[in-house]
Design an enzyme around this catalytic site. Structure first.
Site, PDB file in Angstrom:
ATOM      1  N   LYS A  36      49.542  30.008  28.488  1.00 30.24           N
ATOM      2  CA  LYS A  36      48.694  29.121  28.032  1.00 30.24           C
ATOM      3  C   LYS A  36      48.745  27.623  29.318  1.00 30.24           C
ATOM      4  O   LYS A  36      47.336  27.464  29.170  1.00 30.24           O
ATOM      5  CB  LYS A  36      49.255  28.667  26.810  1.00 30.24           C
ATOM      6  CG  LYS A  36      48.927  26.938  26.030  1.00 30.24           C
ATOM      7  CD  LYS A  36      49.206  26.562  24.900  1.00 30.24           C
ATOM      8  CE  LYS A  36      50.448  25.691  25.102  1.00 30.24           C
ATOM      9  NZ  LYS A  36      49.669  24.425  25.140  1.00 30.24           N
ATOM     10  N   ASN A  37      49.647  27.651  29.735  1.00 28.70           N
ATOM     11  CA  ASN A  37      49.726  26.027  30.557  1.00 28.70           C
ATOM     12  C   ASN A  37      48.991  26.127  31.228  1.00 28.70           C
ATOM     13  O   ASN A  37      49.206  24.988  32.810  1.00 28.70           O
ATOM     14  CB  ASN A  37      50.871  25.314  30.325  1.00 28.70           C
ATOM     15  CG  ASN A  37      51.106  24.206  28.898  1.00 28.70           C
ATOM     16  OD1 ASN A  37      49.935  24.442  27.794  1.00 28.70           O
ATOM     17  ND2 ASN A  37      52.404  24.107  28.853  1.00 28.70           N
ATOM     18  N   CYS A 132      50.214  11.401  21.355  1.00 29.82           N
ATOM     19  CA  CYS A 132      50.535  12.557  19.940  1.00 29.82           C
ATOM     20  C   CYS A 132      52.328  12.146  19.727  1.00 29.82           C
ATOM     21  O   CYS A 132      52.621  11.719  19.949  1.00 29.82           O
ATOM     22  CB  CYS A 132      50.325  13.868  21.016  1.00 29.82           C
ATOM     23  SG  CYS A 132      52.016  14.683  21.919  1.00 29.82           S
ATOM     24  N   ARG A 137      53.253   9.999  25.929  1.00 33.84           N
ATOM     25  CA  ARG A 137      51.818  10.263  27.207  1.00 33.84           C
ATOM     26  C   ARG A 137      50.932  10.194  27.804  1.00 33.84           C
ATOM     27  O   ARG A 137      49.748  10.264  27.409  1.00 33.84           O
ATOM     28  CB  ARG A 137      51.979  12.108  26.214  1.00 33.84           C
ATOM     29  CG  ARG A 137      52.749  12.888  26.021  1.00 33.84           C
ATOM     30  CD  ARG A 137      52.169  14.040  24.936  1.00 33.84           C
ATOM     31  NE  ARG A 137      51.843  15.215  26.289  1.00 33.84           N
ATOM     32  CZ  ARG A 137      52.003  16.403  26.683  1.00 33.84           C
ATOM     33  NH1 ARG A 137      51.516  16.192  24.098  1.00 33.84           N
ATOM     34  NH2 ARG A 137      51.657  17.393  27.052  1.00 33.84           N
ATOM     35  N   ASP A 323      59.540  22.751  26.529  1.00 36.54           N
ATOM     36  CA  ASP A 323      58.887  23.868  25.421  1.00 36.54           C
ATOM     37  C   ASP A 323      59.799  24.194  25.109  1.00 36.54           C
ATOM     38  O   ASP A 323      59.240  24.325  24.197  1.00 36.54           O
ATOM     39  CB  ASP A 323      57.772  23.322  26.842  1.00 36.54           C
ATOM     40  CG  ASP A 323      57.120  22.655  26.862  1.00 36.54           C
ATOM     41  OD1 ASP A 323      57.004  22.077  26.588  1.00 36.54           O
ATOM     42  OD2 ASP A 323      55.600  23.786  28.070  1.00 36.54           O
ATOM     43  N   ARG A 415      48.217  27.293  18.290  1.00 37.86           N
ATOM     44  CA  ARG A 415      47.965  26.629  19.469  1.00 37.86           C
ATOM     45  C   ARG A 415      48.402  27.290  20.543  1.00 37.86           C
ATOM     46  O   ARG A 415      47.981  27.622  21.680  1.00 37.86           O
ATOM     47  CB  ARG A 415      48.182  25.154  19.614  1.00 37.86           C
ATOM     48  CG  ARG A 415      47.253  24.502  18.449  1.00 37.86           C
ATOM     49  CD  ARG A 415      48.148  22.449  19.148  1.00 37.86           C
ATOM     50  NE  ARG A 415      47.149  22.431  20.282  1.00 37.86           N
ATOM     51  CZ  ARG A 415      47.797  21.478  20.171  1.00 37.86           C
ATOM     52  NH1 ARG A 415      47.743  20.342  19.700  1.00 37.86           N
ATOM     53  NH2 ARG A 415      47.053  20.919  21.964  1.00 37.86           N
TER      54      ARG A 415
HETATM   55  N1  EPU Z   1      53.798  10.703  32.282  1.00 39.34           N
HETATM   56  C1  EPU Z   1      53.669   9.410  32.126  1.00 39.34           C
HETATM   57  N2  EPU Z   1      51.981   8.962  32.949  1.00 39.34           N
HETATM   58  C2  EPU Z   1      51.087   9.669  33.493  1.00 39.34           C
HETATM   59  C3  EPU Z   1      51.546  11.156  33.036  1.00 39.34           C
HETATM   60  C4  EPU Z   1      52.762  11.614  32.904  1.00 39.34           C
HETATM   61  O1  EPU Z   1      53.853   8.402  32.217  1.00 39.34           O
HETATM   62  O2  EPU Z   1      50.066   9.765  33.857  1.00 39.34           O
HETATM   63  C5  EPU Z   1      55.069  11.101  31.442  1.00 39.34           C
HETATM   64  C6  EPU Z   1      54.630  11.585  29.919  1.00 39.34           C
HETATM   65  O3  EPU Z   1      54.696  10.629  29.558  1.00 39.34           O
HETATM   66  C7  EPU Z   1      55.681  12.678  30.123  1.00 39.34           C
HETATM   67  C8  EPU Z   1      55.954  13.164  31.187  1.00 39.34           C
HETATM   68  O4  EPU Z   1      55.503  12.185  32.196  1.00 39.34           O
HETATM   69  O5  EPU Z   1      56.666  11.672  29.187  1.00 39.34           O
HETATM   70  C9  EPU Z   1      55.770  14.302  31.854  1.00 39.34           C
HETATM   71  O6  EPU Z   1      54.256  14.954  31.399  1.00 39.34           O
HETATM   72  P1  EPU Z   1      52.916  15.512  32.058  1.00 39.34           P
HETATM   73  O7  EPU Z   1      51.847  14.896  32.517  1.00 39.34           O
HETATM   74  O8  EPU Z   1      54.482  16.143  33.242  1.00 39.34           O
HETATM   75  O9  EPU Z   1      52.731  16.593  31.137  1.00 39.34           O
HETATM   76  P2  EPU Z   1      51.822  17.167  30.353  1.00 39.34           P
HETATM   77  O10 EPU Z   1      50.968  17.395  31.780  1.00 39.34           O
HETATM   78  O11 EPU Z   1      51.220  16.099  30.237  1.00 39.34           O
HETATM   79  C10 EPU Z   1      52.523  19.308  30.425  1.00 39.34           C
HETATM   80  C11 EPU Z   1      52.411  20.904  29.210  1.00 39.34           C
HETATM   81  C12 EPU Z   1      53.235  20.320  28.020  1.00 39.34           C
HETATM   82  C13 EPU Z   1      54.893  19.525  28.817  1.00 39.34           C
HETATM   83  C14 EPU Z   1      54.398  19.482  30.177  1.00 39.34           C
HETATM   84  C15 EPU Z   1      56.070  19.218  31.208  1.00 39.34           C
HETATM   85  C16 EPU Z   1      49.986  21.444  29.118  1.00 39.34           C
HETATM   86  C17 EPU Z   1      49.341  21.713  28.935  1.00 39.34           C
HETATM   87  N3  EPU Z   1      51.053  21.041  28.916  1.00 39.34           N
HETATM   88  O12 EPU Z   1      52.090  18.635  29.509  1.00 39.34           O
HETATM   89  O13 EPU Z   1      52.975  21.539  27.562  1.00 39.34           O
HETATM   90  O14 EPU Z   1      55.517  20.313  27.802  1.00 39.34           O
HETATM   91  O15 EPU Z   1      53.916  19.783  31.176  1.00 39.34           O
HETATM   92  O16 EPU Z   1      56.687  20.518  30.840  1.00 39.34           O
HETATM   93  O17 EPU Z   1      50.072  22.071  30.739  1.00 39.34           O
HETATM   94  C18 EPU Z   1      53.124  22.789  25.460  1.00 39.34           C
HETATM   95  O18 EPU Z   1      53.369  23.874  25.720  1.00 39.34           O
HETATM   96  O19 EPU Z   1      54.287  22.846  24.084  1.00 39.34           O
HETATM   97  C19 EPU Z   1      53.885  21.023  26.066  1.00 39.34           C
HETATM   98  C20 EPU Z   1      53.885  20.113  25.378  1.00 39.34           C
END
Ligand code: EPU
Length: 454
Positions: A36-37, A132, A137, A323, A415
């Site tokens: 998915k991701n 969320c 996030r 995850d 999802r």
């Molecule tokens: N963060 C910030 N500022 C930013 C970006 C991130 O502070 O600009 C913080 C976030 O708040 C969080 C941490 O950094 O605490 C990690 O966030 P990241 O950006 O790495 O996560 P994401 O891209 O929003 C993806 C996956 C998540 C998974 C995370 C970590 C997708 C669609 N989602 O999220 O997947 O938990 O990486 O591996 O790729 C799931 O599939 O259930 C899921 C939540």
């Protein structure tokens, strides 16, 4: 063959529940779908190129549906084939640069369209996703990175408006190896002038898949999978459509491995890249599970005895995946001894705890630490999924528990888990989906309702 898409009204989806009769050991074979991701980002990336790009191994999930709706709203045409699990996307005509709040608020990952639109159109208006259930996030790294590439950014009325006459490659350092920021900045840099270097980049397999996909389109990206990614800008007219197969979903694979181990079963798991799950496998083995490599993408997982407790800390890849934290916590609830979990990525990712306690688990939570004291067994209860992974954890708890468990709010689970109950049933689980109003079991699990392609 192109299949029509099943449309289920949202109220009906919200009324759907799982009924699980626990206690069956899972046995047999299960095949893992596309990640998915990864696929969500590949879909966004198709808008960089004119012509028809075909992606295989696309799971039939509501999040995939939302991302297809995001790009069809921008003018792309999308045709999903549910038999072949493929999608053909033609983004030759992009007629809008706006990703609306109605869609972005349904799925944060759609914010990835910002980088893709900047690469293709040099302008984008994308709704800010907001927080969320699992955490705040933020998207500040995405925004700062785009500014470093030369974009002027205004945040107004809940939308990010980014515009650049040209994007120029530069060095960008991420404070945290954010998956989404790495991907957004990689996408934006594909057609920038000169070289962009992302330092402290995320190293997840999904990042590598996106880089491979972009390189196949004609981009020039090296270092994906390490902490430093270099993107040498190419001209947009040099990008060309391709056919591409998404990697398997490591979190789905880990979830089935855990379900088998949790029920002291034995099963073959196909279409998995074991190297993507090294840390998780290691922890499962320490708990007492056996994991054998049958073929390069097939493993046999089994467990005979009560599990041993372990401690773990969630970390960015290649560390223990956040995850799979809720699911691993479920395993600890009946393990021998005490396990300590530290969640280091999200502020609020222990939402499964109250429901696990209702099933008899002994869990003490203090901020981002959870101490799980193994009890003899869980007992069935009515529980509700609060997010995707917490939902999957409760399903596994239901499989472990004695008696009947009802899991509510299945829209969270839909999802990210394709045909969850069907795959579990094939492994011998007693699980049915039913509709609260009718109390009837329902034949179809996932939903696809992509506007404009029926
Ligand atoms: N963060 C910030 N500022 C930013 C970006 C991130 O502070 O600009 C913080 C976030 O708040 C969080 C941490 O950094 O605490 C990690 O966030 P990241 O950006 O790495 O996560 P994401 O891209 O929003 C993806 C996956 C998540 C998974 C995370 C970590 C997708 C669609 N989602 O999220 O997947 O938990 O990486 O591996 O790729 C799931 O599939 O259930 C899921 C939540």
């Amino acid at each position: 063959m192109i299949n029509s898409i099943i449309v289920i009204e949202s109220e009906e989806i919200l009324a759907e529940k799982f009924k699980i009769i626990g206690g069956e050991s899972l046995k047999g074979e299960v095949s893992i779908g596309g990640a998915k991701n990864a696929v969500l980002k590949l879909i966004a990336a198709t808008i960089l190129v004119k012509g028809s790009t075909k992606i295989y191994n696309v799971p039939r999930l509501t999040d995939v549906e939302i991302m297809l709706n995001v790009i069809s709203d921008l003018g792309a045409s999308c045709i999903y084939d549910k038999e072949e699990k493929s999608v053909i996307i033609n983004a030759s005509n992009i007629s809008s640069i706006t990703a609306k709040y109605e869609l972005v608020s349904k799925m944060r990952a759609s914010f990835i369209i910002l980088g893709a639109l900047m690469s293709r159109c040099r302008e984008a208006i994308v709704a800010l996703p907001g927080g969320c259930a699992i955490g705040e996030r933020r998207v500040d790294f995405h925004i700062k990175g785009l500014e470093a590439l030369g974009a002027k950014i205004k945040i107004e009325n809940g939308y990010v408006h980014a515009k650049a006459s040209k994007l120029v490659g530069t060095d960008i350092y991420l404070d945290i190896p954010s998956v989404g920021a790495t991907e957004n900045l990689m996408l934006a840099s594909v057609t920038a002038e000169g070289s962009t270097r992302i330092q402290n980049a995320a190293q997840e397999p999904e990042i590598v898949d996106l880089a491979n996909f972009l390189n196949a389109l004609g981009a020039d990206i090296t270092g994906a999978g390490t902490s430093e990614i270099v993107i040498n800008g190419v001209k947009q007219e040099n990008l060309h459509p391709i056919e591409y197969t998404t990697i398997p979903d490591r979190i789905e694979a880990g979830s089935y491995m855990a379900a088998v181990v949790a029920t002291r079963g034995k099963a073959i798991i196909k279409n998995v890249y074991p190297a993507h799950l090294t840390f998780f496998n290691d922890k499962l083995i320490k708990m007492g599970a056996s994991i054998k490599l049958v073929e390069p993408t097939t493993i046999e997982v089994s467990c005979k005895n009560r599990l041993n407790s372990i401690n773990f800390v969630t970390q960015p890849y290649p560390g223990f995946p956040t995850d799979l934290q809720a699911i691993a916590m479920t395993l600890l609830t009946t393990a021998n001894g005490v396990g300590i979990i530290t969640e280091s990525l999200y502020e609020n990712r222990f939402m499964q705890v109250p429901d696990l306690r209702r099933m008899g688990a002994d869990i003490h939570q203090d901020r981002n630490h959870a101490i799980v004291k193994g009890v003899k067994n869980l007992t069935g209860a009515t529980v509700a999924a609060s997010d995707l992974r917490a939902g999957a954890a409760l399903v596994i708890a239901g499989l472990m528990a004695s008696g009947e468990t009802i899991v509510e709010k299945l829209h969270h689970i839909d999802r990210g888990y394709e045909e969850f109950e069907h795959k579990l049933t094939a492994l011998g689980a007693k699980i049915t989906r039913f509709d609260d109003n009718e109390n009837n079991s329902l034949p179809n699990s996932n939903v696809m309702n992509i506007r404009g392609i029926l």
